[in-house]
Design a protein around this motif. Sequence first.
Motif, PDB file in Angstrom:
ATOM      1  N   PHE A 267      57.248   9.660 -43.182  1.00  0.00           N
ATOM      2  CA  PHE A 267      57.914   9.859 -44.460  1.00  0.00           C
ATOM      3  C   PHE A 267      57.625   8.691 -45.392  1.00  0.00           C
ATOM      4  CE2 PHE A 267      60.537  11.928 -41.225  1.00  0.00           C
ATOM      5  CZ  PHE A 267      60.771  13.179 -41.775  1.00  0.00           C
ATOM      6  N   ASP A 268      57.571   9.009 -46.699  1.00  0.00           N
ATOM      7  CA  ASP A 268      57.503   7.930 -47.676  1.00  0.00           C
ATOM      8  C   ASP A 268      58.919   7.555 -48.112  1.00  0.00           C
ATOM      9  OD1 ASP A 268      58.351   9.838 -49.528  1.00  0.00           O
ATOM     10  OD2 ASP A 268      56.386  10.076 -50.463  1.00  0.00           O
ATOM     11  N   ALA A 269      59.035   6.621 -49.071  1.00  0.00           N
ATOM     12  CA  ALA A 269      60.347   6.119 -49.484  1.00  0.00           C
ATOM     13  C   ALA A 269      61.189   7.182 -50.165  1.00  0.00           C
ATOM     14  CB  ALA A 269      60.167   4.910 -50.401  1.00  0.00           C
ATOM     15  N   GLU A 270      60.564   8.254 -50.658  1.00  0.00           N
ATOM     16  CA  GLU A 270      61.300   9.336 -51.320  1.00  0.00           C
ATOM     17  C   GLU A 270      61.682  10.454 -50.368  1.00  0.00           C
ATOM     18  OE1 GLU A 270      62.143   8.794 -54.442  1.00  0.00           O
ATOM     19  OE2 GLU A 270      61.038   6.902 -54.299  1.00  0.00           O
ATOM     20  N   GLY A 271      61.368  10.295 -49.090  1.00  0.00           N
ATOM     21  CA  GLY A 271      61.722  11.310 -48.106  1.00  0.00           C
ATOM     22  C   GLY A 271      60.690  12.399 -47.929  1.00  0.00           C
ATOM     23  N   LEU A 272      59.511  12.251 -48.533  1.00  0.00           N
ATOM     24  CA  LEU A 272      58.454  13.254 -48.417  1.00  0.00           C
ATOM     25  C   LEU A 272      57.709  13.052 -47.102  1.00  0.00           C
ATOM     26  CD1 LEU A 272      57.123  15.542 -50.181  1.00  0.00           C
ATOM     27  CD2 LEU A 272      55.372  13.846 -50.741  1.00  0.00           C
ATOM     28  N   CYS A 273      57.617  14.110 -46.309  1.00  0.00           N
ATOM     29  CA  CYS A 273      56.861  14.057 -45.054  1.00  0.00           C
ATOM     30  C   CYS A 273      55.384  14.275 -45.377  1.00  0.00           C
ATOM     31  CB  CYS A 273      57.362  15.115 -44.078  1.00  0.00           C
ATOM     32  SG  CYS A 273      56.519  15.066 -42.482  1.00  0.00           S
ATOM     33  N   ARG A 274      54.615  13.228 -45.269  1.00  0.00           N
ATOM     34  CA  ARG A 274      53.204  13.278 -45.672  1.00  0.00           C
ATOM     35  C   ARG A 274      52.260  13.645 -44.527  1.00  0.00           C
ATOM     36  NH1 ARG A 274      51.572  10.557 -50.478  1.00  0.00           N
ATOM     37  NH2 ARG A 274      53.362  10.263 -51.848  1.00  0.00           N
ATOM     38  N   VAL A 275      52.584  13.221 -43.329  1.00  0.00           N
ATOM     39  CA  VAL A 275      51.711  13.461 -42.176  1.00  0.00           C
ATOM     40  C   VAL A 275      52.594  13.802 -40.982  1.00  0.00           C
ATOM     41  CG1 VAL A 275      49.986  12.461 -40.624  1.00  0.00           C
ATOM     42  CG2 VAL A 275      49.982  11.837 -43.050  1.00  0.00           C
ATOM     43  N   SER A 276      52.164  14.798 -40.194  1.00  0.00           N
ATOM     44  CA  SER A 276      52.923  15.207 -39.004  1.00  0.00           C
ATOM     45  C   SER A 276      51.993  15.293 -37.799  1.00  0.00           C
ATOM     46  CB  SER A 276      53.594  16.565 -39.220  1.00  0.00           C
ATOM     47  OG  SER A 276      54.554  16.500 -40.254  1.00  0.00           O
ATOM     48  N   PHE A 277      52.425  14.675 -36.699  1.00  0.00           N
ATOM     49  CA  PHE A 277      51.761  14.792 -35.403  1.00  0.00           C
ATOM     50  C   PHE A 277      52.591  15.750 -34.544  1.00  0.00           C
ATOM     51  CE2 PHE A 277      50.775  10.653 -37.048  1.00  0.00           C
ATOM     52  CZ  PHE A 277      49.549  10.261 -36.537  1.00  0.00           C
ATOM     53  N   ARG A 278      51.926  16.630 -33.849  1.00  0.00           N
ATOM     54  CA  ARG A 278      52.610  17.512 -32.912  1.00  0.00           C
ATOM     55  C   ARG A 278      51.929  17.407 -31.542  1.00  0.00           C
ATOM     56  NH1 ARG A 278      55.845  16.776 -35.863  1.00  0.00           N
ATOM     57  NH2 ARG A 278      56.986  18.169 -37.278  1.00  0.00           N
ATOM     58  N   GLY A 279      52.713  17.015 -30.538  1.00  0.00           N
ATOM     59  CA  GLY A 279      52.196  16.953 -29.175  1.00  0.00           C
ATOM     60  C   GLY A 279      51.227  15.814 -28.941  1.00  0.00           C
ATOM     61  N   LEU A 280      51.605  14.588 -29.357  1.00  0.00           N
ATOM     62  CA  LEU A 280      50.765  13.409 -29.131  1.00  0.00           C
ATOM     63  C   LEU A 280      51.032  12.883 -27.723  1.00  0.00           C
ATOM     64  CD1 LEU A 280      48.876  11.101 -30.039  1.00  0.00           C
ATOM     65  CD2 LEU A 280      50.911   9.943 -30.963  1.00  0.00           C
ATOM     66  N   ALA A 281      50.000  12.878 -26.894  1.00  0.00           N
ATOM     67  CA  ALA A 281      50.106  12.388 -25.518  1.00  0.00           C
ATOM     68  C   ALA A 281      49.353  11.076 -25.395  1.00  0.00           C
ATOM     69  CB  ALA A 281      49.552  13.410 -24.530  1.00  0.00           C
TER      70      ALA A 281
END
Length: 300
Positions: A267-281
């Motif tokens: 998240f950035d300082a404004e609460g925007l989710c910019r990048v998402s990882f799913r299932g990082l092992a």
Amino acid sequence: AAQAHAQPALHPLLHANVSLLGRQRYRSVFCGDESCFDRRLGGRRAIAPMALLEMARAAVADAVPGGAVELQEIEWHRPLNTAEGATATVHVELEADSEGKLHFRIMSAQSDTEGSVLHIEGQVHVFDGTEPQRTDTGELRWPQPEGIDLDALHAALARAGLAYGPALRGLRGLIRGEGQTWARLELPHLPHADDGLQALALPPALLEGVVQAAAASFGGIHAMAPPSCLPVTLDALQIDAPCTPEMLARLRPAEHGAPASLDVDLFDAEGLCRVSFRGLALTAPDPENAAEQEFAGMVL
């Protein structure tokens, strides 16, 4: 950092388009003093494995401009090392299979006599994009800088065979909560850095900060066993917007995916989710052979 390529580069990690008929291909030549190599694995300089994600993203953005990118079914293989005084020639390939699915892989060779070594591969999904998820800033928990003993963390990583230099120390603070961890990530202040790697959509220092946060939170700084600090697989990486110089990472056990894998949102300082990882092992380094550790590696 000294540049190993003579012509103007397409991207700090993607130096030239050398495509062949039917196959999109890019070449980069690294001399090992770039900031993404400010890391030693088993005593040898090794590129940040998270930097390979930015290489793949940049290749897709060049080949298929304009769309949002999700990398899927990612597997890391052998580490990308450079010997002292040697350069590493790296190729990024994009190729569609018979069903039209786009695949990427990144390989290297340090001499003309070596076969190509596979470092990472996965699939690519390019789409029109969606509105990034926004979270109420009141729900975000920003750790204070130095809220974790970073010296103890890096000492534990060094004992395991992984030594980070200042250019890749992106973790600045950590709060452990019930079922999740909040990590403050910041680009390191490097007054003499001039290789452009801090201005990328996925800066290696920030993404390596995610790995450091996972090692500190789920592996334990003072545990006897080596911390899990090397990425092995990642189910999906969705990039909705470029990272900012300071990000907040939320790490949670993965909803789906391999046991002990993680879901991570940046998240950035404004609460925007910019990048998402799913299932990082992640896995721990092999103390006997960290520099040449095989995850699912192969020589082509």
